[in-house]
Design a protein around this motif. Structure first.
Motif, short mmCIF file in Angstrom:
data_model
loop_
_atom_site.label_atom_id
_atom_site.label_comp_id
_atom_site.label_asym_id
_atom_site.label_seq_id
_atom_site.Cartn_x
_atom_site.Cartn_y
_atom_site.Cartn_z
N ALA A 72 -8.76 4.42 -4.20
CA ALA A 72 -8.07 5.59 -4.73
C ALA A 72 -7.49 6.43 -3.59
N VAL A 73 -8.25 6.62 -2.54
CA VAL A 73 -7.75 7.38 -1.39
C VAL A 73 -6.62 6.63 -0.69
N MET A 74 -6.77 5.31 -0.54
CA MET A 74 -5.70 4.52 0.09
C MET A 74 -4.42 4.56 -0.75
N TRP A 75 -4.56 4.49 -2.08
CA TRP A 75 -3.40 4.58 -2.96
C TRP A 75 -2.74 5.95 -2.84
N GLY A 76 -3.55 7.01 -2.82
CA GLY A 76 -3.02 8.36 -2.68
C GLY A 76 -2.33 8.57 -1.34
N LYS A 77 -2.90 8.02 -0.30
CA LYS A 77 -2.30 8.14 1.04
C LYS A 77 -0.97 7.40 1.09
N ALA A 78 -0.90 6.22 0.49
CA ALA A 78 0.36 5.46 0.47
C ALA A 78 1.41 6.19 -0.35
N ALA A 79 1.00 6.77 -1.47
CA ALA A 79 1.95 7.53 -2.30
C ALA A 79 2.44 8.77 -1.55
N GLU A 80 1.55 9.40 -0.80
CA GLU A 80 1.93 10.58 -0.02
C GLU A 80 2.92 10.22 1.07
N GLU A 81 2.70 9.09 1.74
CA GLU A 81 3.62 8.67 2.80
C GLU A 81 4.99 8.32 2.23
N ASN A 82 5.04 7.69 1.06
CA ASN A 82 6.32 7.38 0.43
C ASN A 82 7.03 8.66 0.01
N GLU A 83 6.27 9.64 -0.47
CA GLU A 83 6.86 10.90 -0.91
C GLU A 83 7.40 11.71 0.26
N ASP A 84 6.68 11.67 1.38
CA ASP A 84 7.10 12.42 2.56
C ASP A 84 8.25 11.75 3.29
#
Length: 107
Positions: A71-83
């Motif tokens: 879940a944290v890895m998915w959130g981190k990947a989504a955050e990087e794509n968003e940024d």
């Protein structure tokens, strides 16, 4: 006694070097997320190589830790794509001095 001391010193050195390398490559979030996952890996290794008994608590704990990790890895990947990490814009920021690359936050 010497074997135990050397194993402790080199084991701690090796784990510290791996964590420092991971922090250097990916940042502190990735390195800290692997710490709980190492408990799961130790349980699996104990079952496979030492013949330890598998308890329901170990299964539940491993499942919760794994779900939290992904879940944290998915959130981190989504955050990087968003940024927008990995885009052309981030490549130019590296060559610009710190204060010149400041962008105000839009509210």
């Amino acid at each position: 006694m010497i074997s135990i001391i050397c194993t402790g010193i080199f084991g701690k050195f090796l784990s510290t070097a791996v964590y420092a390398w991971a922090i250097h490559l990916k940042g502190p979030v990735y390195a800290t997320m692997f710490k709980p996952l190492s408990i799961v890996i130790a349980v699996v290794m104990g079952i496979v190589f030492l013949g330890d008994a598998l308890h329901i608590g170990s299964l539940i704990g491993a499942t919760v830790i794994s779900i939290g990790f992904y879940a944290v890895m998915w959130g981190k990947a989504a955050e990087e794509n968003e940024d927008g990490f990995g885009s052309q814009e981030s490549a130019t920021i590296d060559s610009v001095p710190l204060l010149q690359s400041y962008k105000p936050v839009k509210l």
